[in-house]
Design an enzyme around this catalytic site. Structure first.
Site, PDB file in Angstrom:
ATOM      1  N   ASP A 104       0.811  -1.222   0.000  1.00 45.37           N
ATOM      2  CA  ASP A 104       0.000   0.000   0.000  1.00 45.37           C
ATOM      3  C   ASP A 104       0.841   1.268   0.000  1.00 45.37           C
ATOM      4  O   ASP A 104       0.329   2.352   0.232  1.00 45.37           O
ATOM      5  CB  ASP A 104      -0.966  -0.004   1.198  1.00 45.37           C
ATOM      6  CG  ASP A 104      -0.270  -0.276   2.514  1.00 45.37           C
ATOM      7  OD1 ASP A 104       0.972  -0.365   2.527  1.00 45.37           O
ATOM      8  OD2 ASP A 104      -0.971  -0.399   3.536  1.00 45.37           O
ATOM      9  N   LYS A 155       4.530   0.607  16.149  1.00 46.88           N
ATOM     10  CA  LYS A 155       3.445   1.447  16.694  1.00 46.88           C
ATOM     11  C   LYS A 155       3.592   1.685  18.191  1.00 46.88           C
ATOM     12  O   LYS A 155       2.752   1.284  18.985  1.00 46.88           O
ATOM     13  CB  LYS A 155       2.096   0.838  16.343  1.00 46.88           C
ATOM     14  CG  LYS A 155       2.046   0.431  14.882  1.00 46.88           C
ATOM     15  CD  LYS A 155       0.712   0.471  14.215  1.00 46.88           C
ATOM     16  CE  LYS A 155       0.860   0.299  12.727  1.00 46.88           C
ATOM     17  NZ  LYS A 155       0.677  -1.035  12.209  1.00 46.88           N
ATOM     18  N   ASP A 212       1.554   6.006   2.735  1.00 46.71           N
ATOM     19  CA  ASP A 212       0.804   4.758   2.894  1.00 46.71           C
ATOM     20  C   ASP A 212      -0.610   5.078   2.427  1.00 46.71           C
ATOM     21  O   ASP A 212      -1.349   5.812   3.087  1.00 46.71           O
ATOM     22  CB  ASP A 212       0.826   4.329   4.366  1.00 46.71           C
ATOM     23  CG  ASP A 212       0.028   3.052   4.600  1.00 46.71           C
ATOM     24  OD1 ASP A 212      -0.921   2.794   3.838  1.00 46.71           O
ATOM     25  OD2 ASP A 212       0.351   2.320   5.538  1.00 46.71           O
TER      26      ASP A 212
HETATM   27  N1  GDD Z   1       0.117 -11.510   2.255  1.00 44.62           N
HETATM   28  C1  GDD Z   1      -0.174 -10.828   3.363  1.00 44.62           C
HETATM   29  N2  GDD Z   1      -0.625 -11.496   4.449  1.00 44.62           N
HETATM   30  N3  GDD Z   1      -0.021  -9.483   3.378  1.00 44.62           N
HETATM   31  C2  GDD Z   1      -0.346  -8.820   4.503  1.00 44.62           C
HETATM   32  C3  GDD Z   1      -0.815  -9.460   5.657  1.00 44.62           C
HETATM   33  C4  GDD Z   1      -0.963 -10.893   5.621  1.00 44.62           C
HETATM   34  O1  GDD Z   1      -1.384 -11.533   6.577  1.00 44.62           O
HETATM   35  N4  GDD Z   1      -1.039  -8.531   6.610  1.00 44.62           N
HETATM   36  C5  GDD Z   1      -0.727  -7.337   6.066  1.00 44.62           C
HETATM   37  N5  GDD Z   1      -0.311  -7.515   4.783  1.00 44.62           N
HETATM   38  C6  GDD Z   1       0.122  -6.491   3.852  1.00 44.62           C
HETATM   39  C7  GDD Z   1      -0.927  -5.388   3.686  1.00 44.62           C
HETATM   40  O2  GDD Z   1      -1.774  -5.676   2.564  1.00 44.62           O
HETATM   41  C8  GDD Z   1      -0.078  -4.154   3.444  1.00 44.62           C
HETATM   42  O3  GDD Z   1       0.212  -4.007   2.067  1.00 44.62           O
HETATM   43  C9  GDD Z   1       1.226  -4.454   4.183  1.00 44.62           C
HETATM   44  O4  GDD Z   1       1.265  -5.871   4.408  1.00 44.62           O
HETATM   45  C10 GDD Z   1       1.324  -3.720   5.534  1.00 44.62           C
HETATM   46  O5  GDD Z   1       0.183  -4.005   6.293  1.00 44.62           O
HETATM   47  P1  GDD Z   1      -0.731  -2.830   6.890  1.00 44.62           P
HETATM   48  O6  GDD Z   1      -1.870  -3.494   7.579  1.00 44.62           O
HETATM   49  O7  GDD Z   1      -1.015  -1.805   5.875  1.00 44.62           O
HETATM   50  O8  GDD Z   1       0.235  -2.291   8.029  1.00 44.62           O
HETATM   51  P2  GDD Z   1       0.411  -0.823   8.564  1.00 44.62           P
HETATM   52  O9  GDD Z   1       0.275   0.177   7.513  1.00 44.62           O
HETATM   53  O10 GDD Z   1      -0.457  -0.684   9.766  1.00 44.62           O
HETATM   54  O11 GDD Z   1       1.948  -0.872   9.090  1.00 44.62           O
HETATM   55  C11 GDD Z   1       2.978  -1.327   8.226  1.00 44.62           C
HETATM   56  O12 GDD Z   1       3.308  -0.323   7.291  1.00 44.62           O
HETATM   57  C12 GDD Z   1       3.897   0.884   7.853  1.00 44.62           C
HETATM   58  C13 GDD Z   1       4.205   1.810   6.699  1.00 44.62           C
HETATM   59  O13 GDD Z   1       3.055   2.105   6.019  1.00 44.62           O
HETATM   60  C14 GDD Z   1       4.207  -1.710   9.072  1.00 44.62           C
HETATM   61  O14 GDD Z   1       5.116  -2.355   8.212  1.00 44.62           O
HETATM   62  C15 GDD Z   1       4.858  -0.485   9.728  1.00 44.62           C
HETATM   63  O15 GDD Z   1       6.050  -0.865  10.381  1.00 44.62           O
HETATM   64  C16 GDD Z   1       5.172   0.555   8.652  1.00 44.62           C
HETATM   65  O16 GDD Z   1       5.702   1.732   9.257  1.00 44.62           O
HETATM   66 MG    MG Z   2      -0.456   0.184   5.568  1.00 45.29          MG
END
Ligand code: GDD
Ligand code: MG
Length: 320
Positions: A104, A155, A212
């Site tokens: 994303d 987080k 993001d």
């Molecule tokens: N295949 C797969 N399986 N992908 C996953 C899964 C899973 O179980 N869970 C999450 N993802 C993918 C999501 O689709 C997304 O593209 C990415 O991994 C990160 O997940 P998010 O749910 O969007 O996490 P976030 O935005 O709260 O936090 C993450 O992104 C931040 C930056 O945007 C973390 O990586 C943070 O450390 C980071 O700062």
């Molecule tokens: Mg995200």
């Protein structure tokens, strides 16, 4: 070289649009969002592995019908396995240095330079870092003078952050990382990173832009950046029919355009219809959508076939 895109999220914050299409396929300033990750990959990346758990069929159809210049391997998780579990699940393809991305994230990172830096450091991995004023909603990495990550907090509570640099969701890893991921559902951020710091995980800070795009506001902000950068073929006012007033950068693909006011930051997909007297700004209007006579659309994502009735004003909404 391989790149893994973690794209298994349900896109809950982009509902109801994501009830009928997976987030990676939502069009952003032209191509689907996932193309903004795939297209800028360095030439040495010949294979992209998409780790998904939601609407695999639609993604499969997209890549069958569109040649993206790399081999695509789509791997489905019956139940989401977490960001670490998803990598472990595709480990049979990962026998050399590989890229990994949160699906994303839209950013301006120079991956070729990042790869050079990674190779020079000889660590187990390199994490792209992006400075922000409020890091608490992200993964937070503190580094030493050599750029090595010394602490990683996913987080953390507001005020407890040890750095202002966040995990930007773009990584380069050695296959040895996979040995540190146990079987089953595993979070890379919570269960793996804090335990591999002794193996030298480096940070790579870049500049330019980073977003993001998982919420409506951020999606439209990313669209804005891409339209302003002219990464998509924004058109000049000369191309539009008489009576169409265009403000700022937009991408208007449709032919169904009656006299109206459009912009800034509007993407109207092919096959959408904009009727007489409509006003649209900071929005995405998808294929088959109809913006009625004198309707006003502000800060919205209007899904395929959605209709905004004559004279109606909508703002800050996702319609599907
Ligand atoms: N295949 C797969 N399986 N992908 C996953 C899964 C899973 O179980 N869970 C999450 N993802 C993918 C999501 O689709 C997304 O593209 C990415 O991994 C990160 O997940 P998010 O749910 O969007 O996490 P976030 O935005 O709260 O936090 C993450 O992104 C931040 C930056 O945007 C973390 O990586 C943070 O450390 C980071 O700062
Ligand atoms: Mg995200």
């Amino acid at each position: 070289m391989k790149a893994v895109i973690l794209a298994g999220g349900l896109g809950t914050r982009l509902r109801p649009l994501t009830f009928s299409m997976p987030k990676p396929l939502i069009p952003m300033a032209g191509p689907p969002m996932v193309r903004h990750i795939i297209d800028p990959l360095p030439k040495e990346v010949d294979t992209v592995i998409l780790a998904v758990s939601y609407m695999k069929d639609l993604l499969e159809r997209y890549f069958r019908e569109n040649d993206v210049g790399r081999d695509i391997i789509l791997i489905n998780e019956d139940e989401p396995m977490g960001t670490g579990g998803a990598l472990k699940n595709v480990s049979k393809w990962l026998d050399d240095t590989f890229f990994a991305f949160n699906g994303d994230v839209i950013c301006s990172i120079d991956l070729t330079t990042m790869l050079e830096v990674h190779k020079a450091h000889r660590g187990i991995g390199t994490m792209a870092l992006w400075p922000v004023s409020d890091p608490s909603a992200f993964g937070v990495a503190a580094t030493d003078d050599l750029g090595r990550i010394t602490t990683f907090q996913e987080k953390p509570p507001k005020g407890k952050e040890l750095s202002n640099k966040i995990n930007a969701g773009a990584y380069i890893f050695e296959p040895a990382l996979l040995d540190h991921i146990s079987e089953g559902v595993v979070s890379l951020e919570r269960e793996v990173f804090p335990h591999i710091l002794h193996r030298s995980l480096y940070g790579y800070t870049f500049d330019g832009y980073w977003i993001d795009a998982g919420t409506r506001e951020n999606f439209l902000c990313a669209q804005h950046i891409l339209l302003d950068r002219g990464q998509s073929n924004t058109c000049g006012i000369d191309n539009y029919p008489t009576g169409v007033r265009v403000i700022g950068n937009n991408l208007i693909e449709t032919d169904y355009l009656e006299p109206s006011t459009i912009g800034p930051n509007v993407y109207v997909e092919n096959g959408a219809k904009v009727c007489r007297g409509a006003t649209i700004s900071n929005s995405l209007i998808m294929e088959g959508a109809i913006i009625g006579n004198r309707a006003t659309v502000l800060n919205c994502m209007v899904g395929p076939g959605a209709i905004v009735d004559d004279g109606v004003t909508i703002s800050d909404e996702i319609l599907a």
